[in-house]
Design a protein around this motif. Sequence first.
Motif, mmCIF file in Angstrom:
data_model
loop_
_atom_site.group_PDB
_atom_site.id
_atom_site.type_symbol
_atom_site.label_atom_id
_atom_site.label_comp_id
_atom_site.label_asym_id
_atom_site.label_seq_id
_atom_site.Cartn_x
_atom_site.Cartn_y
_atom_site.Cartn_z
ATOM 1 N N HIS A 248 2.591 1.581 -3.349
ATOM 2 C CA HIS A 248 1.656 2.072 -4.358
ATOM 3 C C HIS A 248 1.459 3.581 -4.210
ATOM 4 N N ARG B 105 3.494 0.205 -8.301
ATOM 5 C CA ARG B 105 4.247 -0.201 -7.107
ATOM 6 C C ARG B 105 5.728 -0.389 -7.383
ATOM 7 N N GLU C 291 0.830 -1.206 0.000
ATOM 8 C CA GLU C 291 0.000 0.000 0.000
ATOM 9 C C GLU C 291 0.870 1.264 0.000
#
Length: 131
Positions: A13, A49, A10
């Motif tokens: 990203h 990512r 996360e």
Amino acid sequence: MSRDQDMTDERRHAEGMKTRREVLGDAHVDRAQARTDAFTADFQDLITRYAWGEIWSRPGLDRRTRSCITLTAMVAGGHLEELAMHVRAALRNGLTRDEIKEVLLQTAIYCGVPAANSAFAVAQRVLAEEE
């Protein structure tokens, strides 16, 4: 703890999206996001990512240097659509028209004259559009 171990998917990203927008511009990223569907979503996540959140965000090279390397890789691989995008990115990253020309001249020797010829045509078009 290494940088890689400290980055969750996360966070990678989010960092990737920030870098991607800074390098390519909001308009380009927004268009790419708008075209994302169930088939391409995993690929968009992967490049955000890893290409942008992991590689382009690393501290070891500045963005100008990364742009020079990327332009060369696009010429070497014959990826002319991607080359156009990365000529625009190189300008955003502070390369001048003359520096882009020098990178493309270098590619003529190491990637071949036909590849550089095609790259010059793409760059010439992009630079004219950007003026």
